[in-house]
Design a protein around this motif. Structure first.
Motif, PDB file in Angstrom:
ATOM      1  N   ALA A   1       0.825  -1.206   0.000  1.00 39.52           N
ATOM      2  CA  ALA A   1       0.000   0.000   0.000  1.00 39.52           C
ATOM      3  C   ALA A   1       0.857   1.253   0.000  1.00 39.52           C
ATOM      4  O   ALA A   1       0.512   2.262  -0.617  1.00 39.52           O
ATOM      5  CB  ALA A   1      -0.928  -0.007   1.218  1.00 39.52           C
TER       6      ALA A   1
ATOM      7  N   TYR B   1       2.160   2.269  -3.419  1.00 41.28           N
ATOM      8  CA  TYR B   1       1.142   2.577  -4.423  1.00 41.28           C
ATOM      9  C   TYR B   1       1.087   4.051  -4.810  1.00 41.28           C
ATOM     10  O   TYR B   1       1.054   4.381  -5.999  1.00 41.28           O
ATOM     11  CB  TYR B   1      -0.226   2.086  -3.948  1.00 41.28           C
ATOM     12  CG  TYR B   1      -1.280   2.150  -5.021  1.00 41.28           C
ATOM     13  CD1 TYR B   1      -1.252   1.247  -6.092  1.00 41.28           C
ATOM     14  CD2 TYR B   1      -2.284   3.110  -4.990  1.00 41.28           C
ATOM     15  CE1 TYR B   1      -2.203   1.305  -7.093  1.00 41.28           C
ATOM     16  CE2 TYR B   1      -3.239   3.167  -5.981  1.00 41.28           C
ATOM     17  CZ  TYR B   1      -3.197   2.266  -7.037  1.00 41.28           C
ATOM     18  OH  TYR B   1      -4.131   2.328  -8.026  1.00 41.28           O
TER      19      TYR B   1
ATOM     20  N   TYR C   1      -5.655   9.704  -1.915  1.00 42.55           N
ATOM     21  CA  TYR C   1      -4.749   9.500  -0.785  1.00 42.55           C
ATOM     22  C   TYR C   1      -5.461   9.702   0.554  1.00 42.55           C
ATOM     23  O   TYR C   1      -5.265   8.925   1.491  1.00 42.55           O
ATOM     24  CB  TYR C   1      -3.545  10.447  -0.870  1.00 42.55           C
ATOM     25  CG  TYR C   1      -2.580  10.180   0.250  1.00 42.55           C
ATOM     26  CD1 TYR C   1      -1.707   9.096   0.200  1.00 42.55           C
ATOM     27  CD2 TYR C   1      -2.581  10.967   1.397  1.00 42.55           C
ATOM     28  CE1 TYR C   1      -0.857   8.806   1.247  1.00 42.55           C
ATOM     29  CE2 TYR C   1      -1.730  10.681   2.460  1.00 42.55           C
ATOM     30  CZ  TYR C   1      -0.868   9.612   2.375  1.00 42.55           C
ATOM     31  OH  TYR C   1      -0.043   9.308   3.428  1.00 42.55           O
TER      32      TYR C   1
ATOM     33  N   ALA D   1      -8.394   9.132   1.276  1.00 39.28           N
ATOM     34  CA  ALA D   1      -9.286   7.997   1.549  1.00 39.28           C
ATOM     35  C   ALA D   1      -8.532   6.793   2.091  1.00 39.28           C
ATOM     36  O   ALA D   1      -9.079   5.980   2.837  1.00 39.28           O
ATOM     37  CB  ALA D   1     -10.030   7.604   0.271  1.00 39.28           C
ATOM     38  N   GLN D   2      -7.241   6.666   1.733  1.00 41.51           N
ATOM     39  CA  GLN D   2      -6.490   5.463   2.086  1.00 41.51           C
ATOM     40  C   GLN D   2      -5.344   5.706   3.080  1.00 41.51           C
ATOM     41  O   GLN D   2      -4.996   4.814   3.841  1.00 41.51           O
ATOM     42  CB  GLN D   2      -5.909   4.833   0.812  1.00 41.51           C
ATOM     43  CG  GLN D   2      -6.943   4.457  -0.217  1.00 41.51           C
ATOM     44  CD  GLN D   2      -7.876   3.374   0.276  1.00 41.51           C
ATOM     45  OE1 GLN D   2      -7.479   2.524   1.059  1.00 41.51           O
ATOM     46  NE2 GLN D   2      -9.121   3.397  -0.195  1.00 41.51           N
ATOM     47  N   ARG D   3      -4.712   6.898   3.039  1.00 40.17           N
ATOM     48  CA  ARG D   3      -3.596   7.258   3.923  1.00 40.17           C
ATOM     49  C   ARG D   3      -2.506   6.184   3.894  1.00 40.17           C
ATOM     50  O   ARG D   3      -2.113   5.600   4.893  1.00 40.17           O
ATOM     51  CB  ARG D   3      -4.100   7.445   5.369  1.00 40.17           C
ATOM     52  CG  ARG D   3      -5.208   8.468   5.515  1.00 40.17           C
ATOM     53  CD  ARG D   3      -4.716   9.879   5.292  1.00 40.17           C
ATOM     54  NE  ARG D   3      -3.813  10.315   6.330  1.00 40.17           N
ATOM     55  CZ  ARG D   3      -4.198  10.789   7.514  1.00 40.17           C
ATOM     56  NH1 ARG D   3      -5.489  10.870   7.788  1.00 40.17           N
ATOM     57  NH2 ARG D   3      -3.314  11.193   8.389  1.00 40.17           N
ATOM     58  N   TYR D   4      -1.934   5.964   2.711  1.00 44.03           N
ATOM     59  CA  TYR D   4      -0.988   4.876   2.502  1.00 44.03           C
ATOM     60  C   TYR D   4       0.298   4.991   3.325  1.00 44.03           C
ATOM     61  O   TYR D   4       0.943   3.995   3.611  1.00 44.03           O
ATOM     62  CB  TYR D   4      -0.584   4.825   1.019  1.00 44.03           C
ATOM     63  CG  TYR D   4      -1.730   4.651   0.070  1.00 44.03           C
ATOM     64  CD1 TYR D   4      -2.362   3.424  -0.065  1.00 44.03           C
ATOM     65  CD2 TYR D   4      -2.181   5.715  -0.696  1.00 44.03           C
ATOM     66  CE1 TYR D   4      -3.422   3.264  -0.950  1.00 44.03           C
ATOM     67  CE2 TYR D   4      -3.234   5.576  -1.589  1.00 44.03           C
ATOM     68  CZ  TYR D   4      -3.849   4.343  -1.712  1.00 44.03           C
ATOM     69  OH  TYR D   4      -4.895   4.188  -2.580  1.00 44.03           O
TER      70      TYR D   4
END
Length: 484
Positions: A190, A193, A212, A214-217
């Motif tokens: 992740a 990505y 970003y 939404a996911q906070r990789y």
């Protein structure tokens, strides 16, 4: 035509060559015989006329290992072989996975800059020659947590064109749902990505920011993996358009500054400087307050590069503060004046200069004209005087701030801390008994300092504190006995 130099009895160029160099041949073993056969003028002729492609690859492996040799001549010969192989990749680079395995085995044992440059050039050529094979072979050779693998990945993501090709291949792998894991963990998958997406996809700033958020990789990557990602992000941040896209990552990267190692801190600070330099002032203003809080401890980091970058970034950050944040920032800027004064005395000139520049900018931010003027000249005695006379109510605060610097590794900083304490003590009419004891306790160990000037200055300062401040204090006899 070049003349082949005399060869040892074990080998003649007109004899049948071995099918391949034995696998066990290494730099300190039988494989080294290849380098002893030839000098630089002969290699192109002999290898070109008498060696098959598979044998050339075997020779290249020996050349890579020679880059680790202690002897400079052997390293030079290894570099010549690597350079020659790169002039004819069709016949020399016939086994990319095996070459990569050999690079991985030796990369951490190559310590000279010319040898590293040769190896990095070879790795980049392999990527240009066969990016898919390089990426998939590297993924199969070692987990991302392996230091040798990280060193190889970092080379690939530090050059713009190589970063795009490598990330394009990785993006394809990451999007292949048949593969459950690419790196050593799903978190690392992740984490890579956003870097792959930025490097390869035509994604606009708003779309990437929404994805970003939404996911906070980048919230909890491992330090090793984060180092590699930061290298790639720094490569991308060179252009204004890409730097603005990276702004959404800064809050999460900011959280890494607290417990990270010096390598990660340095890369994160460089990224902040680059990205914030391309952001609109209003946009940068949103992160300034939280950034300032993280930067202050880094002023005293044991790594000089981290100290320099954090101090310079603090200066850049002050330029972005507007509106209510400017009022909130006043207290923070006030708190850095004394540390910056002491850091202007660093033995490392780049840190000293950054401190002078930022002290000048901080005084200007606070509207302290005289302090701003003397800070620009770098006259530390005058700067100390200005700090004390500007606000006498802060003198005790400055005294407490200076105490940790009495243990600084640099003698010049310790000495300036003692000097400032003496100056402040003379200007402070009354110190509480408790405060007096606390300051003297911090000064007493300097009686064993390695520098005579510091020992002498500390003795005089204790005298000022015990005699002028509190003539009847129990410290008078104690300090005299100590120094005697």
């Amino acid at each position: 035509m070049a003349v082949v130099s005399p060869t040892p009895p074990c080998f003649r160029v007109d004899e049948t060559l071995p099918e391949e160099i034995p696998e066990e041949a290494g730099w300190d073993s039988e494989g080294a015989w290849l380098l002893s056969l030839l000098d630089c003028s002969d290699m192109g002729t002999v290898f070109g006329e008498y060696f098959r492609p598979s044998q050339k690859t075997d020779v290249l492996l020996v050349g890579i290992e020679a880059l680790t040799a202690d002897d400079a001549h052997d390293r030079q010969m290894g570099g010549d072989i690597v350079d020659m192989a790169m002039t004819d990749p069709v016949s020399w680079l016939t086994d990319v996975p095996e070459i990569l395995r050999h690079i991985h085995r030796n990369v951490e044992h190559i310590h000279t800059e010319p040898a590293r440059r040769s190896l990095h050039s070879l790795l980049l050529l392999l990527t240009e020659w066969s990016p898919r094979e390089v990426v998939r072979s590297l993924l199969g050779i070692s987990p991302m947590s392996d230091r040798a693998a990280v060193a190889m990945w970092e080379v690939l993501v530090s050059v713009p064109w190589a970063l795009r090709r490598v990330m394009s291949e990785l993006l394809g792998v990451l999007q292949d749902w048949r593969l459950s894991r690419v790196f050593s963990s799903a978190t690392e998958d992740a984490c890579i990505y956003p870097l792959a997406l930025l490097a390869c996809a035509n994604i606009d700033t708003e779309e990437f920011a929404a994805l970003y958020k939404a996911q906070r990789y980048l919230r909890r990557p491992s330090p090793v993996f984060l180092s590699m990602v930061l290298t790639g992000l720094n490569t991308l941040s060179k252009t204004p358009e890409m730097a603005r896209k990276l702004a959404v990552l800064l809050p999460d990267i900011l959280e890494t500054l607290t417990d990270a190692n010096a390598n990660v801190k340095t890369k994160a600070l460089v990224l902040f400087i680059s990205v914030m330099g391309h952001m609109e002032r209003e946009e940068a203003n949103l992160i300034s307050l939280s950034l300032a809080e993280k930067l202050l401890p880094l002023f005293d980091d044991e790594c000089s590069r981290v100290r320099e970058l954090s101090i310079r970034l603090f200066q850049d950050m002050m330029k972005t503060v507007v509106g209510r944040n400017k009022k909130k920032m006043l207290k923070t800027v006030q708190s850095v004046l004394l540390p910056l004064l002491l850091h202007t005395n660093e033995e490392i000139e780049s840190v000293a200069k950054a401190s002078r520049d930022t002290l000048h900018a901080s005084a200007k931010f606070l509207g302290l004209r005289r302090l701003s003027s003397v800070a620009k000249t770098g006259q530390t005695p005058l700067i100390g005087e200005c700090l004390i006379t500007h606000r006498r109510s802060r003198v005790e605060e400055y005294l407490l701030q200076s105490l940790p610097y009495l243990k600084d590794p640099q003698a010049t900083v310790r000495e300036e801390a003692v000097r400032f304490i003496g100056l402040a003590a003379r200007r402070q009419s009354i110190l509480s008994q408790e405060r007096l004891w606390h300051i003297c306790d911090a000064l007493l160990p300097l009686g064993k300092d390695t520098e005579f000037s510091i020992r002498s200055l500390a003795a005089k300062t204790i005298s000022v504190l015990t005699i002028e401040q509190s003539p009847t204090s129990r410290w008078s006899l104690r300090s005299l006995c100590c120094w005697l």
